[in-house]
Scaffold this active site. Sequence first.
Site, PDB file in Angstrom:
ATOM      1  N   GLU A 117     -71.942  50.721  62.834  1.00  0.00           N
ATOM      2  CA  GLU A 117     -71.169  51.649  61.996  1.00  0.00           C
ATOM      3  C   GLU A 117     -71.954  52.881  61.576  1.00  0.00           C
ATOM      4  O   GLU A 117     -73.025  52.789  60.977  1.00  0.00           O
ATOM      5  CB  GLU A 117     -70.672  50.923  60.740  1.00  0.00           C
ATOM      6  CG  GLU A 117     -69.796  51.789  59.851  1.00  0.00           C
ATOM      7  CD  GLU A 117     -69.179  51.019  58.698  1.00  0.00           C
ATOM      8  OE1 GLU A 117     -68.446  51.639  57.908  1.00  0.00           O
ATOM      9  OE2 GLU A 117     -69.440  49.796  58.571  1.00  0.00           O
ATOM     10  N   SER A 144     -79.399  53.793  70.356  1.00  0.00           N
ATOM     11  CA  SER A 144     -77.961  54.051  70.443  1.00  0.00           C
ATOM     12  C   SER A 144     -77.231  53.280  71.540  1.00  0.00           C
ATOM     13  O   SER A 144     -76.219  53.740  72.048  1.00  0.00           O
ATOM     14  CB  SER A 144     -77.710  55.545  70.642  1.00  0.00           C
ATOM     15  OG  SER A 144     -78.227  55.956  71.905  1.00  0.00           O
ATOM     16  N   LYS A 155     -63.416  48.671  59.059  1.00  0.00           N
ATOM     17  CA  LYS A 155     -62.797  47.595  58.289  1.00  0.00           C
ATOM     18  C   LYS A 155     -61.800  46.903  59.196  1.00  0.00           C
ATOM     19  O   LYS A 155     -60.947  47.556  59.805  1.00  0.00           O
ATOM     20  CB  LYS A 155     -62.078  48.127  57.041  1.00  0.00           C
ATOM     21  CG  LYS A 155     -62.940  48.172  55.805  1.00  0.00           C
ATOM     22  CD  LYS A 155     -63.413  46.797  55.414  1.00  0.00           C
ATOM     23  CE  LYS A 155     -64.452  46.879  54.292  1.00  0.00           C
ATOM     24  NZ  LYS A 155     -65.155  45.610  54.151  1.00  0.00           N
TER      25      LYS A 155
END
Length: 443
Positions: A239, A32, A259
């Site tokens: 993502e 992470s 996006k």
Amino acid sequence: MRHVAMIEAPWRAPVAVLAGLADRPWSLAFLSAGAGWSYVLAEPDAVLAVPADDPRDAFQALAAFAGPGGETLADGPPFQGGVAGLLSYDLADRVEPLGLGRLDGWPDMACARYRALLAFDHDAGRMFAVGRGETPAEAQVAAHRALAWTGLPAPGPQPPACRLEPDDPQAYETAVAEVVGRIRSGEIFQANIARRWRGRLGPGARPFDLMAGLAAASPAPFAAYLRLPGRAVVSNSPERFVQVTRRGDDLVVRTQPIKGTAPRGATPTQDADLAQALSASAKDRAENLMIVDLMRNDLARVCAPGSVETPGLFKVASFANVHHLVSTVTGRLAAGRSAVDLLRAAFPPGSITGAPKVQAMKVIAGLEAPRGPFFGAMFHLGADGGLDSSVLIRTAAFVEDACGWRVEARAGAGIVADSDPAAERQETETKIAALAQALGRAF
């Protein structure tokens, strides 16, 4: 695996621990980027692989494989053992029959049930060995087994020495132009069209060497590693796909579609200007909003009526080589619905398909080679019914043969009505750059 045990141990970097396990089939890691939680898993007690010709309902098989769950520790990590693994993009063919091909023998689903894991709390600098079992004693044994992984010898990583070669760039621009035409004709609103790069690792190099290089040079919040027999996936994804968190009796859902992309600048001033331009871009905001609406619709299929909300839109998130626009959609699972139901409702991720989703996937299938693991998801499903998952972008897939490891990588761009084919091609090169550099070649 009803019971759970946890042992705190001296801190080790998760990549360093993974190094000793990385060549074992079914070793798995979620990394992470130095914040939140990372996990290293190995030695599962059972595996579930669903190849393309398996007639089972893969999602029902996953739910049965995960079982009824068990106890969790209130002061433990969010994930305390359970099922984790890979959902290939082509699993979508089981949600909506599209006649998708398959890539090089990759399974539609490959996951395992893990009784032992190491959990790393980056914010507090603490590491825990977690074990599960049918009895408290079995859980303790599993926790000690995980603890032993921290002492395994590991070969040092070496440069992968791989030159990635792209498919024909002109063919990609032609595909983008075709999609623009289909958008303008009203067939679809948006489609994510990807390019492919291929190469081979240098002698003696292994997939983990790419994982180690990415973790050092360009860490990502949803990085993942999975070693399968004769195959491996290395993902440096920024993502999240879908997340389910238990809050009392409720299962709360969150998804964070990306996006909109801009490169990083060479100077702080240029970098800030590029981020601001992305934030203000009407094209990128519209592209992002289409996917937000798509994800709202996907979540609404399994969430309680009126619970789906959009608490954040168009936030600029900055990574090693790009800025992205990220939005957040939340909801609450309806009574009787589970995290597996959510996966079925939302798969594959909307940010790498387009809108309307099914027709966009049909367009993609006509223009790209089968995707396999690319643009699918890596996930972990906990004993408490919780889930977290990532979108497999910035990802490399490896297949072992008699000469070593073949590697393939892909990067896509969201195509809309005013897309410029050359600019979209350049966007894919910006997105693939960190991975290509870690493999041994800079654009």
